[in-house]
Design an enzyme around this catalytic site. Sequence first.
Site: not given
Length: 302
Positions: A61, A2-3, A280
């Site tokens: 977050k 989740p961002e 990534r």
Amino acid sequence: MPELPEVEVVRRGLERWVAGRTVASVEVRHPRAVRRHLEGADHFVAALTGRTLTAARRRGKYLWLPLAEPDGTAVGQALVAHLGMSGQLLVEKPSQPDETHLRARFVFTDGGRELRFVDQRTFGGLAVEDTADDEGAAPGALPPRLRHIAIDPLDPSFDEAGFSAALRRRRTEVKRALLDQTLIGGVGNIYADEALWRARLHGNRPTDRLTRAQVHDLLEGVRDVLGEALAQGGTSFDSLYVDVNGQSGYFSRFLAVYGQGDRPCPRCGTPIVRESFMNRSSYSCPVCQPRPRSSAARSRRS
Ligand SMILES: [Zn+2]
């Protein structure tokens, strides 16, 4: 994972469905879910039972829900939640069957919908933390552990001039700076790539050579991307699920570069390039976002 916009969607859901309710009981189903509550699961349960969750707030977050006695007296503590890679906070009827990866359940004194923490990979977690120090026990005070996290650009009090100066002082590459939670809150890999594309900057550009105008464009890019994602995620506000999932469909519809390797750049039609970045991927348009000369020279030499 989740961002920030998705966590903001969760915060709004919690504000709507959970704020103002008093906890009747808490069930911890997996000790890892409360591993950041250092005094252990029993202490976590005791700290919440009989307390009212007064609001839902967010820094980066992290979510935190200030606690009060049922009469409204603040107790100088908050329930702090981080969703990790796969965490979800769900608001569901008690009759709803338990999820396979249910980690914690909150039952409220009104007998209404439960709050459930579901987390397949258990990288997320819950803890009760003190909020009191020089700010006193003011309702909603930020727990000290979250104070190092920079305010994000969705927050009205975000300091653009301060961010611009801090960014240009760093001797790093601009994508690394965007992911640095001490500099700007809540920008993950996907939003960083999208914002860099909008600002026509390659992620390897050195921050100390960016102009003020470039930093401004970058910040506009970040704000636009986050704002659009939030608007898309808004479709879930009215559902009973306070749901967050990095794979959700709304998320991918507006992506210009992220995950779009070999597809045409929406601006110039050049195929998008994927490069590896910190284990990534980074996606960019080789024409709209040329690599900085120095790093291109470095990669030619190696
Ligand atoms: Zn392009």
